[in-house]
Motif scaffolding. Structure first.
Motif, PDB file in Angstrom:
ATOM      1  N   SER A 165      -6.182  -4.615  11.806  1.00 47.19           N
ATOM      2  CA  SER A 165      -6.523  -3.535  10.870  1.00 47.19           C
ATOM      3  C   SER A 165      -7.924  -2.995  11.162  1.00 47.19           C
ATOM      4  O   SER A 165      -8.247  -1.858  10.806  1.00 47.19           O
ATOM      5  CB  SER A 165      -6.448  -4.035   9.429  1.00 47.19           C
ATOM      6  OG  SER A 165      -7.409  -5.053   9.196  1.00 47.19           O
ATOM      7  N   THR A 166      -8.768  -3.813  11.808  1.00 47.22           N
ATOM      8  CA  THR A 166     -10.137  -3.396  12.111  1.00 47.22           C
ATOM      9  C   THR A 166     -10.193  -2.364  13.224  1.00 47.22           C
ATOM     10  O   THR A 166     -11.249  -1.767  13.445  1.00 47.22           O
ATOM     11  CB  THR A 166     -10.990  -4.614  12.511  1.00 47.22           C
ATOM     12  OG1 THR A 166     -10.415  -5.249  13.661  1.00 47.22           O
ATOM     13  CG2 THR A 166     -11.049  -5.620  11.367  1.00 47.22           C
ATOM     14  N   ILE A 167      -9.078  -2.179  13.941  1.00 45.02           N
ATOM     15  CA  ILE A 167      -9.045  -1.124  14.968  1.00 45.02           C
ATOM     16  C   ILE A 167      -8.042  -0.044  14.559  1.00 45.02           C
ATOM     17  O   ILE A 167      -7.361   0.550  15.392  1.00 45.02           O
ATOM     18  CB  ILE A 167      -8.749  -1.687  16.372  1.00 45.02           C
ATOM     19  CG1 ILE A 167      -7.420  -2.463  16.395  1.00 45.02           C
ATOM     20  CG2 ILE A 167      -9.881  -2.581  16.849  1.00 45.02           C
ATOM     21  CD1 ILE A 167      -7.011  -2.913  17.799  1.00 45.02           C
ATOM     22  N   LEU A 172       0.370  -4.973   7.834  1.00 50.06           N
ATOM     23  CA  LEU A 172       0.669  -5.333   6.449  1.00 50.06           C
ATOM     24  C   LEU A 172      -0.578  -5.390   5.567  1.00 50.06           C
ATOM     25  O   LEU A 172      -0.608  -4.797   4.479  1.00 50.06           O
ATOM     26  CB  LEU A 172       1.404  -6.678   6.421  1.00 50.06           C
ATOM     27  CG  LEU A 172       1.734  -7.239   5.036  1.00 50.06           C
ATOM     28  CD1 LEU A 172       2.537  -6.236   4.217  1.00 50.06           C
ATOM     29  CD2 LEU A 172       2.502  -8.550   5.188  1.00 50.06           C
ATOM     30  N   LEU A 173      -1.606  -6.094   6.004  1.00 51.45           N
ATOM     31  CA  LEU A 173      -2.780  -6.240   5.151  1.00 51.45           C
ATOM     32  C   LEU A 173      -3.489  -4.905   4.940  1.00 51.45           C
ATOM     33  O   LEU A 173      -3.914  -4.595   3.816  1.00 51.45           O
ATOM     34  CB  LEU A 173      -3.751  -7.256   5.759  1.00 51.45           C
ATOM     35  CG  LEU A 173      -4.996  -7.556   4.912  1.00 51.45           C
ATOM     36  CD1 LEU A 173      -4.613  -8.055   3.532  1.00 51.45           C
ATOM     37  CD2 LEU A 173      -5.896  -8.564   5.619  1.00 51.45           C
ATOM     38  N   ARG A 174      -3.613  -4.111   5.992  1.00 46.67           N
ATOM     39  CA  ARG A 174      -4.267  -2.800   5.836  1.00 46.67           C
ATOM     40  C   ARG A 174      -3.448  -1.902   4.909  1.00 46.67           C
ATOM     41  O   ARG A 174      -4.013  -1.155   4.104  1.00 46.67           O
ATOM     42  CB  ARG A 174      -4.462  -2.142   7.197  1.00 46.67           C
ATOM     43  CG  ARG A 174      -5.156  -0.781   7.119  1.00 46.67           C
ATOM     44  CD  ARG A 174      -5.460  -0.235   8.499  1.00 46.67           C
ATOM     45  NE  ARG A 174      -5.926   1.128   8.461  1.00 46.67           N
ATOM     46  CZ  ARG A 174      -7.186   1.495   8.237  1.00 46.67           C
ATOM     47  NH1 ARG A 174      -8.105   0.562   8.024  1.00 46.67           N
ATOM     48  NH2 ARG A 174      -7.527   2.771   8.221  1.00 46.67           N
ATOM     49  N   SER A 175      -2.123  -1.976   5.027  1.00 40.63           N
ATOM     50  CA  SER A 175      -1.271  -1.207   4.117  1.00 40.63           C
ATOM     51  C   SER A 175      -1.530  -1.626   2.676  1.00 40.63           C
ATOM     52  O   SER A 175      -1.569  -0.791   1.762  1.00 40.63           O
ATOM     53  CB  SER A 175       0.204  -1.417   4.472  1.00 40.63           C
ATOM     54  OG  SER A 175       0.494  -0.932   5.773  1.00 40.63           O
ATOM     55  N   GLY A 176      -1.722  -2.943   2.475  1.00 35.69           N
ATOM     56  CA  GLY A 176      -2.042  -3.432   1.137  1.00 35.69           C
ATOM     57  C   GLY A 176      -3.388  -2.927   0.655  1.00 35.69           C
ATOM     58  O   GLY A 176      -3.545  -2.547  -0.515  1.00 35.69           O
ATOM     59  N   GLN A 177      -4.385  -2.909   1.540  1.00 36.00           N
ATOM     60  CA  GLN A 177      -5.709  -2.416   1.165  1.00 36.00           C
ATOM     61  C   GLN A 177      -5.662  -0.938   0.780  1.00 36.00           C
ATOM     62  O   GLN A 177      -6.325  -0.512  -0.177  1.00 36.00           O
ATOM     63  CB  GLN A 177      -6.676  -2.640   2.323  1.00 36.00           C
ATOM     64  CG  GLN A 177      -6.987  -4.103   2.580  1.00 36.00           C
ATOM     65  CD  GLN A 177      -7.779  -4.317   3.853  1.00 36.00           C
ATOM     66  OE1 GLN A 177      -7.661  -3.554   4.818  1.00 36.00           O
ATOM     67  NE2 GLN A 177      -8.588  -5.368   3.883  1.00 36.00           N
TER      68      GLN A 177
END
Length: 232
Positions: A165-167, A172-177
């Motif tokens: 997600s850092t790039i 999944l986690l970035r979608s959650g954020q």
């Protein structure tokens, strides 16, 4: 007092499932690359050639001794300074695969070293070359031994995908954020994210146990046939 909002879950679960799909794709891509790299460097580690052992040691120590996040940053943000610009998906899969490969190399090396020496000696005494012995005797036995630690690495790889997600990859986690930033419902969103991660990892664990059970008898039969050929 805030109330648990099931409506948020219903509304955002499809978007989170899309993120899960991306997580699974990157996990598969990283695992395939890792499985291509790992056994090669495991064999290098056990080679009689000093150069190959040194190359393998440098790669394994460098990757295992630095964070995956830093490796992703180097691939995506630092390499363009050298004229090599990678897209985010390519950098993500390369980072995950190269990282997994170093750990899988050590797993396979340990598995190969666990193969009974009399089996290897018998194969060599019958004229098999070092490479024939490796691929016909040592690797088949090593694969059965490394399935449990490989399962751990697969689960770790699923969780490591959160770092891509850092790039700017919407796993999944970035979608959650993103969902939390819109809904201001972190409890509901992150609970669904956690459940999805858990489901995938439980399925992976079950798959590996099933493969161990199903392949155990087949490997034993194949190994018995091979050992009979070499006279053990």
């Amino acid at each position: 007092m805030n109330h648990f909002d099931f409506g948020v879950i219903m509304e955002w679960t499809p978007a989170l499932l899309q993120g899960l799909g991306i997580t699974i794709l990157f996990t598969i891509g990283g695992l395939i690359l890792g499985l291509l790299i790992g056994p090669v460097f495991a064999v290098f580690s056990l080679s009689r050639y000093t150069v190959l052992r040194i190359v393998s040691r440098i790669y394994i120590d460098a990757i295992r001794g630095t964070p995956l996040l830093l490796q992703l940053f180097i691939l995506y943000y630092a390499l363009p300074a050298l004229g090599l610009k990678l897209s985010a998906p390519v950098a993500g899969i390369l980072g995950l695969g190269i990282n997994a490969g170093a750990y899988l190399a050590e797993i396979f090396r340990a598995g190969i070293e666990s193969v009974p020496r009399p089996h290897v000696q018998a194969a060599r005494s019958l004229g098999m070359s070092a490479w024939q012995t490796m691929y016909r005797i040592e690797l088949p036995q090593a694969v059965a031994l490394v399935l449990p630690p490989m399962a751990n690495e697969m689960i770790s790889l699923v969780k490591s995908t959160s770092l891509i997600s850092t790039i700017a990859i919407d796993e999944l986690l970035r979608s959650g954020q993103i969902a939390v930033s819109i809904t201001f419902a972190p409890l509901e969103i992150y609970m669904v994210v956690a459940i999805l991660y858990l489901i995938v990892n439980l399925l992976l664990s079950g798959l590996v146990r099933w493969l161990e059970y199903r392949s155990g008898s087949a490997r034993r039969s194949e190994l018995k046939r091979t050992m009979q050929e070499v006279g053990v």
